[in-house]
Design an enzyme around this catalytic site. Structure first.
Site, short mmCIF file in Angstrom:
data_model
loop_
_atom_site.label_atom_id
_atom_site.label_comp_id
_atom_site.label_asym_id
_atom_site.label_seq_id
_atom_site.Cartn_x
_atom_site.Cartn_y
_atom_site.Cartn_z
NE ARG A 183 -4.15 1.82 1.19
CZ ARG A 183 -5.74 1.66 0.01
NH1 ARG A 183 -5.25 1.69 -1.48
NH2 ARG A 183 -5.19 2.92 0.29
CB THR A 200 -8.79 -0.97 -7.47
OG1 THR A 200 -8.80 0.12 -6.68
CG2 THR A 200 -8.32 -2.39 -6.83
CG ASN A 219 -7.93 6.46 -5.19
OD1 ASN A 219 -8.91 5.85 -4.60
ND2 ASN A 219 -8.21 7.25 -4.47
CD GLU A 256 -4.73 4.76 -4.09
OE1 GLU A 256 -5.64 4.55 -3.57
OE2 GLU A 256 -3.86 3.90 -4.78
CG ASP A 313 -8.33 5.52 -0.44
OD1 ASP A 313 -9.96 5.47 -1.08
OD2 ASP A 313 -7.63 4.60 -1.13
CB SER A 320 -7.58 -0.05 1.30
OG SER A 320 -7.38 -0.94 0.70
CB SER A 321 -12.49 -0.65 0.55
OG SER A 321 -13.02 0.23 0.30
N GLY A 348 -14.03 -2.00 -7.70
CA GLY A 348 -14.96 -1.35 -6.69
C GLY A 348 -15.12 0.00 -5.80
N GLY A 349 -13.86 0.34 -5.41
CA GLY A 349 -13.77 1.24 -4.41
C GLY A 349 -14.60 0.66 -3.02
N1 GLY Z 1 -8.09 3.07 -3.47
C1 GLY Z 1 -9.00 2.01 -2.97
C2 GLY Z 1 -9.29 1.28 -2.17
O1 GLY Z 1 -7.76 0.48 -1.81
O2 GLY Z 1 -9.42 0.77 -1.17
#
Ligand code: GLY
Length: 558
Positions: A95, A368, A388, A407, A410, A439-440, A459-460
């Site tokens: 990350r 992503t 992102n 990013e 986020d 992050s997701s 998909g965020g």
């Molecule tokens: N940038 C999307 C995530 O990491 O959730």
């Protein structure tokens, strides 16, 4: 047209599946990714004697070339690995990190409101990239081939070029204004300042050189020396605040994944700095108290939405970078906690989000890319990587050939204000020098006595609920091709609404959910780009399927 293409893709996947079933032989490898060239790159290195981890490096680096709007060497990723020889399961955390000079004031305007432009476009939106260090780590610790062999397909494609698909060109058009701001970006992605036309060949010789140097020198080739100086000078010239130390200090980290049981299945997913695994565990722990298979569809959706609502509230309230904040992880994962949350769910009535304990004010991108791999030996990789938003920050430093991420969005840059995905956050997810934004991304394994699945999606903020629905489909016996094609729905606590793809609910189901107090919003667009691979543990039959929502996704078994 899209539906037809989706149906054809699903049929192609089923044909591949049947050939895998028909053959009573040792297991094959399965790879599903967002681009056919990336899937082929993975098989190319397996053909050279590589394993799933070498294939992951090949797929990830090729996606960086052929799908730069979604992920790349200027971004980061989370890679979930399972090594068959000893059963080791680990998450490689690549990350991005905040630069040391990060300053929250850079993300507010003169009136104190969130400055969205600064947080999603250009130099201040870019965090220190982690992808390169992640690929080096995977190759050095888990691969069988030298890094440069696994990077070879990506280097070749970057140098020789390829013809971008319609999705690439459409998404480029969506970000043209930002890309046109920066000479290095315009030179790479535009033709005389204009959008390229279909049939255009995209080449990035600069990126080929960057990847070659990474292959030859490892981390030093990216985080130190000439490339590091070029990146820092370019970001600072554009108005950013990176330093050579920010790059030199970057390290990928190994973290224990989040693992939990659900009705006889072992689910393994991403740990912080992703919220994915904890949110999935909370949702599955709540849902474990209901026999979903015996419920009518409306009640099944109702309980899933109520579980989503509660897990996303906790995401906003508690989660952040594990190296910087204390999180009540054991409590969030405990059966007692889930039982308490379950007790607060009315069987026939929606809980308005504002009736939950208030989230104390103390965000995410649709762009992503996820890939899934199972090799013949049973090694597994679930890799989700990102820049992102579409084409990240839009900033390409001249001479580098790749776009930098955005990013920083986020992070909860302005406490209490939602990010690009409508996700709120508090100081747990505030940017601190060197910290990783929440992050997701939810690369996941589903391990049962008979079958194993590798699953994930971009998909965020919707990633986690898509993976929840995908895992439930897998547990119900659906094939990868069915799972990736299913219509999706999502709730994230705030806004207090179920968003749904067209076709997710019948008219009667909508009426019944509304009568329970749920608010629904049907989305015009479809979301996600799920890639799933599965293996039958008894027969070794392997299936791979890529989401019909993507133009060039590819799930193959060989
Ligand atoms: N940038 C999307 C995530 O990491 O959730």
């Amino acid at each position: 047209m899209k539906r037809i293409r989706g149906a054809v893709a699903a049929m192609a996947a089923l044909i591949l599946v049947s050939s895998a079933h028909a053959a009573d032989r040792s297991p094959q490898a399965g790879i599903a990714s967002a681009h056919v060239l990336a899937t082929q790159a993975g098989f190319e290195v397996i053909g050279k004697g590589g394993n799933a981890f070498d294939a992951a490096v090949a797929v990830a680096s090729t996606l960086a070339v052929v799908e730069p709007q979604s992920s790349g060497i200027g971004g980061g990723g989370l890679f979930l690995l399972h090594r068959a020889s000893d059963g080791k399961q680990v998450m490689v955390d690549a990350r991005e990190t905040a630069p040391a000079a990060v300053n929250s004031r850079d993300y507010v305007d003169a009136k104190g409101d969130a400055n969205r432009d600064a947080s999603i476009n250009g130099p201040l939106s870019a965090a220190i990239p982690g992808e390169a260090a992640g690929l080096v780590w995977i190759a050095q610790h888990y691969g069988k081939l030298p890094l440069k062999s696994s990077l070879a397909p990506a280097i070749r494609i970057a140098r020789e070029g390829f013809k971008p698909d319609g999705r690439f060109l459409k998404e480029l058009a969506m970000r043209k204004d930002v890309i046109a701001r920066y000479p290095g970006s315009a030179a790479l992605y535009l033709v005389n300042g204009e959008l390229p036309k279909a049939g255009w060949t995209f080449k990035s010789p600069d990126l080929a050189r960057v990847l070659e140097r990474l292959g030859a020198e490892g981390n030093d080739g990216f985080y130190r020396g000439e490339l590091a100086r070029t990146l820092v000078e370019g970001v600072r010239k554009a108005g950013g605040n990176w330093s050579l130390d920010d790059l030199g200090n970057y390290t990928a980290k190994e973290r224990a994944p989040i693992a939990f049981d659900y009705r006889g299945w072992r689910i393994v997913s991403a740990s912080p700095p992703s919220s994915g695994g904890i949110a999935l565990a909370e949702m599955f722990n709540i849902l474990g108290g209901y026999d979903l298979a015996k419920l009518d569809r409306v009640h099944r959706v109702h309980f899933m939405v109520e579980a989503m609502r509660r897990a996303y509230r906790d995401r906003a309230q508690y989660l952040g970078d594990p190296d910087f904040v204390q999180m009540p992880i054991a409590r969030l994962l405990s059966a007692d906690y889930a039982a308490g949350l379950r007790a607060s769910i009315h069987p026939d009535k929606a809980t308005p989000s504002d009736l939950l304990p208030p989230f104390l004010s103390h965000g995410q991108g649709t762009h992503t890319s996820h890939f899934s791999i199972i090799d013949a030996e049973g090694n597994l990789v679930a890799g989700t990587q990102t820049v992102n938003l579409i084409f990240g920050s839009g900033l390409v430093v001249p001479g580098t050939g790749f776009v930098l991420n955005d990013e920083m969005d986020d992070f909860a840059l302005v406490p209490g204000k939602p990010n690009a995905f409508g996700l709120p956050g508090n100081e747990h997810n505030a940017p601190r020098p060197g910290s990783r934004p929440l992050s997701s991304m939810s690369p996941s394994f589903v391990i049962g006595t008979d079958r194993i699945g590798v699953i994930g999606t971009p998909g965020g903020s919707r990633i986690i609920t898509m993976v929840l629905e995908g895992i439930l489909g897998f547990i119900d016996g659906q094939s990868p091709a069915q799972i990736v094609a299913n219509p999706r729905f999502h709730h994230q606590y705030l806004p207090d609404v179920i968003s749904a793809e067209k076709g997710a609910f019948t008219r009667d189901e909508v009426k019944a959910l509304e009568a329970m107090g749920h608010k629904l919003s049907e989305s015009e667009r479809r979301w996600g780009f799920m890639n799933v691979v599965s293996r039958d543990r008894k027969t070794g039959a392997t299936q791979a399927a890529s989401d019909p929502r993507g133009d060039s996704g590819s799930g193959l078994v060989k």
